[in-house]
Design a protein around this motif. Structure first.
Motif, mmCIF file in Angstrom:
data_model
loop_
_atom_site.group_PDB
_atom_site.id
_atom_site.type_symbol
_atom_site.label_atom_id
_atom_site.label_comp_id
_atom_site.label_asym_id
_atom_site.label_seq_id
_atom_site.Cartn_x
_atom_site.Cartn_y
_atom_site.Cartn_z
ATOM 1 N N ASP A 1 -17.021 -41.010 24.408
ATOM 2 C CA ASP A 1 -16.383 -39.691 24.444
ATOM 3 C C ASP A 1 -14.926 -39.694 24.005
ATOM 4 N N ARG A 2 -14.188 -40.755 24.346
ATOM 5 C CA ARG A 2 -12.761 -40.799 24.061
ATOM 6 C C ARG A 2 -12.401 -42.173 23.512
ATOM 7 N N SER B 1 -3.886 -35.895 18.001
ATOM 8 C CA SER B 1 -5.283 -36.109 18.396
ATOM 9 C C SER B 1 -5.509 -35.854 19.883
ATOM 10 N N VAL C 1 -4.312 -36.830 30.237
ATOM 11 C CA VAL C 1 -5.612 -37.357 29.828
ATOM 12 C C VAL C 1 -6.375 -37.827 31.068
ATOM 13 N N SER D 1 -14.977 -43.780 28.078
ATOM 14 C CA SER D 1 -13.791 -43.914 27.243
ATOM 15 C C SER D 1 -13.737 -45.340 26.716
ATOM 16 N N TYR E 1 -0.931 -39.840 18.181
ATOM 17 C CA TYR E 1 -1.584 -39.547 19.449
ATOM 18 C C TYR E 1 -1.462 -38.070 19.825
ATOM 19 N N TRP F 1 -10.770 -37.529 17.274
ATOM 20 C CA TRP F 1 -10.459 -36.260 16.628
ATOM 21 C C TRP F 1 -9.857 -36.445 15.235
ATOM 22 N N HIS G 1 -17.170 -41.838 35.352
ATOM 23 C CA HIS G 1 -16.309 -42.055 34.194
ATOM 24 C C HIS G 1 -15.860 -43.507 34.178
ATOM 25 N N THR H 1 -19.251 -40.065 31.426
ATOM 26 C CA THR H 1 -18.159 -40.125 30.451
ATOM 27 C C THR H 1 -17.773 -41.579 30.212
ATOM 28 N N TYR I 1 -4.518 -37.541 22.295
ATOM 29 C CA TYR I 1 -4.827 -38.854 22.874
ATOM 30 C C TYR I 1 -6.327 -39.135 22.891
ATOM 31 N N ASN I 2 -7.009 -38.671 21.864
ATOM 32 C CA ASN I 2 -8.401 -39.039 21.625
ATOM 33 C C ASN I 2 -8.554 -39.218 20.127
#
Length: 241
Positions: free
Chosen positions: A71-72, A51, A118, A227, A48, A57, A197, A225, A53-54
């Motif tokens: 996005d996440r 990255s 985050v 997630s 984590y 990546w 979001h 956004t 916490y995404n």
């Protein structure tokens, strides 16, 4: 006062009949937990910090989720043991202890991500089940996850999607999943104003086809956004930890 008495009774009951760890089966030292401290430390984790916490990546994750529209991504683990066993027990055997464990673990991960800065969503939603499947199973595990997270984060949980009947996604490749998902979902309230979001909660992500479909619906309704929070993701072909 009532909460104090409930905690006192819970601790007293635990002293008389301590629960067992869901992994090693040894008695637990704390009431309300599902794992002992040793098994908690031994759980597989994803990088984590690397990255931020995404997990999108991470190349190994991104390869398995081609053309991700969200996005996440936060996930406890790749789809592997012991999480695979607990997910199966909860989802198909209605094992409530396994379900509570998974809810606790995902909540712990999300709270850690929040402490790391985050951005948190304005609301949560979840992947729906068709009403026939939900009646057969008795519950929607994605909804239960979202409710547990919403209580901890003090966020509203919105039932946004309607699912029509479709074949199971199990055993299908990405192209077959996309074909199966066509016209499978719709927004219950397409004209309502949604927050900017939203976090979409699911139990397991394989190809990302379902969450991509729901992300498109949210974006068409003005969500900026999206997630995705999930228990496990299927690793890309050829991945080895």
């Amino acid at each position: 006062m009532v909460n104090y008495l409930i905690d006192l009774l819970r601790h007293g009951w635990h002293k008389l009949l301590p629960a067992s760890c869901l992994w090693c089966s040894l008695p637990l030292s704390r009431p309300g937990s599902q794992l002992c401290g040793y098994c908690q430390q031994a759980l597989p984790v994803l990088p984590y910090q690397l990255s931020h916490y995404n997990l999108l990546w991470l190349p190994a994750v991104r390869r398995g989720l081609k053309a991700a529209k969200f996005d996440r991504l936060l996930s406890l683990t790749h789809y592997q043991q012991p999480y695979q066993h607990w997910i199966t027990q909860w989802k198909y055997q209605a094992d409530l202890a396994a379900g509570m464990l998974l809810q606790q673990q995902l909540t712990k991960l999300v709270l850690t991500a929040e402490r790391q800065g985050v951005p948190m969503p304005d609301a949560l939603t979840f992947v729906p089940l068709h009403w026939r499947k939900q009646r057969q199973r008795g519950f929607n595990q994605s909804r239960d996850l979202a409710v547990a997270l919403g209580q901890q984060l003090q966020l509203p949980v919105l039932a946004l999607f309607r699912k029509t009947a479709s074949h199971s996604q199990r055993g299908l490749n990405r192209r077959q999943r996309l074909r199966n998902l066509r016209r499978s979902f719709s927004l219950k309230t397409p004209q309502s104003e949604l927050p900017q979001h939203i976090a979409l909660v699911d139990d397991v992500i394989t190809t990302g086809a379902t969450v991509n479909t729901l992300t498109r619906l949210l974006r068409r309704s003005g969500v900026l956004t999206v997630s995705v929070w999930t228990l496990a993701i299927t690793p890309a072909p050829g991945y080895s930890p």
